[in-house]
Design a protein around this motif. Structure first.
Motif, mmCIF file in Angstrom:
data_model
loop_
_atom_site.group_PDB
_atom_site.id
_atom_site.type_symbol
_atom_site.label_atom_id
_atom_site.label_comp_id
_atom_site.label_asym_id
_atom_site.label_seq_id
_atom_site.Cartn_x
_atom_site.Cartn_y
_atom_site.Cartn_z
ATOM 1 N N ASP A 72 0.891 -1.225 0.030
ATOM 2 C CA ASP A 72 0.076 0.087 -0.045
ATOM 3 C C ASP A 72 0.895 1.151 0.110
ATOM 4 O O ASP A 72 1.399 1.486 1.070
ATOM 5 N N VAL A 73 1.036 1.980 -1.276
ATOM 6 C CA VAL A 73 1.707 3.270 -1.269
ATOM 7 C C VAL A 73 0.865 4.396 -1.081
ATOM 8 O O VAL A 73 1.233 5.487 -1.184
ATOM 9 N N GLY A 74 -0.455 4.134 -0.875
ATOM 10 C CA GLY A 74 -1.439 5.109 -0.660
ATOM 11 C C GLY A 74 -1.529 5.812 0.891
ATOM 12 O O GLY A 74 -1.503 7.041 0.953
ATOM 13 N N ARG A 75 -1.486 5.078 1.886
ATOM 14 C CA ARG A 75 -1.195 5.700 3.146
ATOM 15 C C ARG A 75 0.096 6.271 3.418
ATOM 16 O O ARG A 75 0.271 7.301 3.918
ATOM 17 N N ALA A 78 0.630 -12.010 0.702
ATOM 18 C CA ALA A 78 0.681 -11.393 1.730
ATOM 19 C C ALA A 78 0.397 -9.856 1.643
ATOM 20 O O ALA A 78 0.967 -9.360 0.552
ATOM 21 N N ASN A 79 -0.227 -9.217 2.572
ATOM 22 C CA ASN A 79 -0.701 -7.740 2.218
ATOM 23 C C ASN A 79 0.079 -6.850 3.119
ATOM 24 O O ASN A 79 0.055 -7.279 4.309
ATOM 25 N N VAL A 80 0.455 -5.818 2.568
ATOM 26 C CA VAL A 80 1.088 -4.741 3.437
ATOM 27 C C VAL A 80 0.577 -3.467 3.637
ATOM 28 O O VAL A 80 0.719 -2.401 2.655
ATOM 29 N N TRP A 81 -0.490 -2.935 4.459
ATOM 30 C CA TRP A 81 -1.150 -1.870 4.582
ATOM 31 C C TRP A 81 -0.245 -0.887 5.578
ATOM 32 O O TRP A 81 0.291 -1.380 6.470
ATOM 33 N N THR A 82 -0.087 0.439 5.069
ATOM 34 C CA THR A 82 1.024 1.055 5.671
ATOM 35 C C THR A 82 0.191 2.311 6.438
ATOM 36 O O THR A 82 1.230 3.321 6.542
ATOM 37 N N GLU A 83 -0.795 2.102 7.169
ATOM 38 C CA GLU A 83 -0.998 3.325 7.771
ATOM 39 C C GLU A 83 0.163 3.719 8.951
ATOM 40 O O GLU A 83 0.157 4.924 9.234
ATOM 41 N N TYR A 84 0.663 2.583 9.335
ATOM 42 C CA TYR A 84 1.399 2.915 10.575
ATOM 43 C C TYR A 84 2.877 2.471 10.219
ATOM 44 O O TYR A 84 3.660 2.433 10.956
ATOM 45 N N HIS A 106 1.684 -6.851 -6.046
ATOM 46 C CA HIS A 106 0.494 -5.970 -6.051
ATOM 47 C C HIS A 106 0.706 -4.618 -5.461
ATOM 48 O O HIS A 106 0.760 -4.562 -4.365
ATOM 49 N N TRP A 107 0.564 -3.749 -6.476
ATOM 50 C CA TRP A 107 1.013 -2.263 -6.186
ATOM 51 C C TRP A 107 -0.303 -1.681 -6.002
ATOM 52 O O TRP A 107 -1.123 -1.314 -6.933
ATOM 53 N N HIS A 108 -0.556 -1.347 -4.788
ATOM 54 C CA HIS A 108 -1.896 -0.695 -4.304
ATOM 55 C C HIS A 108 -1.631 1.054 -4.371
ATOM 56 O O HIS A 108 -1.240 1.418 -3.501
ATOM 57 N N LEU A 109 -2.128 1.201 -5.499
ATOM 58 C CA LEU A 109 -1.592 2.839 -5.945
ATOM 59 C C LEU A 109 -2.638 3.852 -5.696
ATOM 60 O O LEU A 109 -2.269 4.959 -5.723
ATOM 61 N N THR A 110 -3.806 3.496 -5.270
ATOM 62 C CA THR A 110 -4.866 4.552 -4.989
ATOM 63 C C THR A 110 -5.798 4.328 -3.578
ATOM 64 O O THR A 110 -5.997 3.322 -3.245
#
Ligand code: ACM
Ligand code: ZN
Length: 562
Positions: free
Chosen positions: A182-185, A489-495, A209-213
């Motif tokens: 996730d490059v959005g957060r 595997a997913n990597v969400w980047t809020e933190y 998987h490039w989470h762009l928006t």
């Protein structure tokens, strides 16, 4: 005796099969001839002796196929950097006296384009792939057969560069082996993405998987809609602390960034050189508030909207009744498919609140015209319309498992994230599936006691739990099970704000993901993996990865800051 020596000793005594009798006679240090590969190959048969990499070693290719030449150049560059040898690539058929040659070739009979056979010993070293991709994976295995120093970016003085004698036959269990970002957060610049890709390739993970928006930022330049880069890519400030724990405080700092189309092309080309496909995600109909801030006419209320500065799920989504929304998305996707050759485009589909649609005259008119019974069917209409458009561009869609609600688009692939039930349902409907459940594959979760860890979203997911995941549910029959393409595997980047923290969250857990994705179920064994990881950490260290060191973590007292 320090812990590393103890471990090597343990390996040598408990797994004598890994050792090479001839090598012992020649007094090569035993620790130089340990076979320790992640992910575990299908067949590992130790052999007599070893192959010595020296300054006269040549890298030979069996044909001038450009992709094979590319793999050979990659290997030569890699080995030359650490050894300081100027290794040359030449084309030749196998000849006598090839003792000091690493011979790379393709044989389609090997069994699958990602399969390879690696054979090393005093007589030479050969890697034969089912295609140049298989050779590339053999090269990744070769890197792990050499001392960890081989990953040094600068020449290392060393007496021996030895590869233990071995025959390895290997092929992946799943064709889809994914890692998301996730490059959005938080935004990560191109060099960080390239290192992310390098480490993926090292572990034979083949899909990025490039989470762009996102609500908090749109990260890809779209020429037709310049305000996406000017407006949607930047937020006024960012929440400090956890998104679910008031009182909320903000940092007052403008934050953002986006990838130019040239940068996107650079990443896609770099990934291709590592045999990694890049799957772009353009989120719709939800997680779109940054786009609405730039083009408010695309929301149900018309705005105004701002790029979101905190974390969560937000009501402002693309209007499903407005033709301009589809014209916008088609314009965006026209440029996306030009930039990304991969056969799939991820269209999101998760976490789309329906509150605005329920009150929007345009959305309600659409429902009536199309005979849709509720807002779930309206979402299904939305996704099916986008699928139809992308099929005209020879692209298929993947979406999060909410796309099951209201009816799946006819050819959609489902990413099962809210557990595995969405994946089971989709497979039973004869749709393809990628398994990525929060329970086992969310690398934004804590890996230790939260009181001793940098702030994370919550949850708990340690290395062992990632490793324990079985992507094919027992409920599926053989035919349904064939629809499980693989695991991610997913990597969400809020933190996750920094590259160092990113690596800390992703490694070593991505090593477990890699083995779940690559290694056949019967070959997987947690105790064995745990032991192999002890030595694999030396490689991650040599690669400059800020991984979460389990040994160090278990001894550490007090909170960690990052
Ligand atoms: C997701 O985690 N919202 C797919
Ligand atoms: Zn609407």
């Amino acid at each position: 005796m320090n812990r590393k020596h103890l471990l090597v000793k343990l390996l040598l005594t408990s797994l004598p099969v890994l050792l090479l009798p001839a090598a012992c006679r020649e007094k090569v240090p035993e620790s130089e001839l340990v076979i320790n590969i992640v992910p575990q190959p299908a067949v590992v048969a130790p052999q007599e002796g070893y192959f010595r990499l020296g300054k006269n070693t040549a890298i030979a290719i069996g044909s001038e196929e450009p992709k094979l030449r590319e793999v050979a150049d990659y290997l030569a560059g890699h080995l030359s950097r650490a050894t300081g040898y100027d290794l040359k690539v030449r084309e030749e058929t196998r000849e006598k006296g090839a003792k000091s040659t690493i011979f790379l070739s393709v044989d389609p009979r090997i069994g699958g384009e990602e399969a390879y056979v690696l054979q090393s010993g005093p007589g030479g070293l050969t890697i034969t792939g089912g295609s140049p991709k298989g050779v590339f994976y053999g090269v990744q295995t070769l890197r792990q057969l050499l001392p960890a120093d081989i990953e040094s970016p600068v020449p290392v003085e060393r007496k021996n560069w030895l590869v233990p004698g071995v025959r390895i036959e290997d092929a992946p269990r799943f064709s889809y082996r994914g890692l998301h970002l996730d490059v959005g957060r938080h935004f990560f610049p191109v060099p960080v993405i390239k290192k992310y890709l390098d480490l993926m390739a090292y572990h034979k993970i083949n899909t990025f998987h490039w989470h762009l928006t996102e609500d908090q930022g749109w990260r890809i330049e779209i020429r037709k809609f310049p305000k996406l880069a000017e407006v949607a890519a930047f937020r006024n400030e960012t929440l400090v602390g956890h998104g679910a724990r008031p009182p909320f405080e903000y940092d007052g700092q403008r934050y953002g960034g986006f990838y130019t189309q040239d940068e996107v092309r650079e990443v896609v080309a770099y990934a291709a050189s590592l045999n990694i496909d890049v799957m772009p995600e353009i989120e719709m109909p939800g997680h779109a508030q940054a786009a609405l801030a730039a083009y408010p006419e695309l929301g149900c209320t018309g705005g105004p909207y701002e790029v979101v500065t905190r974390w969560g799920v937000f009501d402002e989504v693309f209007c499903a009744g407005n033709e301009e929304v589809f014209a916008f998305l088609e314009g965006v996707l026209d440029e996306v498919v030009e930039l990304f050759p991969y056969k799939y485009v991820h269209i999101g589909g998760d976490e789309c609140p329906k509150t605005r649609w329920e009150k929007c005259p345009k959305c309600q008119a659409r429902k009536r015209q199309e005979g849709l019974k509720d807002e779930h069917e309206l979402q299904s209409y939305f996704i099916q319309r986008v699928e139809k458009y992308l099929l005209t561009k020879n692209r298929s869609i993947i979406g999060w498992d909410e796309i099951l609600e209201g009816g799946l688009a006819p050819q959609a692939t489902v990413m099962s994230w809210r557990g595995i039930s969405g994946g089971i349902e989709a497979a039973r409907q004869r749709h393809d599936v990628v398994m990525t459940p929060t329970t086992h594959m969310y690398l934004d979760y804590y890996q230790f006691d939260p009181d001793t860890e940098p702030l994370a979203i919550g949850g708990f997911l340690n290395l062992e739990k990632v490793y324990s995941f079985e992507p094919v549910p027992a409920e599926l029959n053989e035919e349904e099970a064939r629809h499980i393409l693989g695991v991610q595997a997913n990597v969400w980047t809020e933190y996750i704000k920094t590259p160092e923290h990113l690596e800390y969250m992703v490694y070593p857990r991505a090593c477990a993901l890699a083995e779940v994705a690559w290694t056949t179920a019967g070959q997987r064994n947690w105790d064995d993996f745990k032991l192999r990881m002890m030595l694999h950490y030396d490689r991650l260290r040599a690669l400059g990865v800020n991984f979460c060191d389990l040994e160090e973590r278990s001894m550490r007292m007090g909170p960690r800051t990052m």
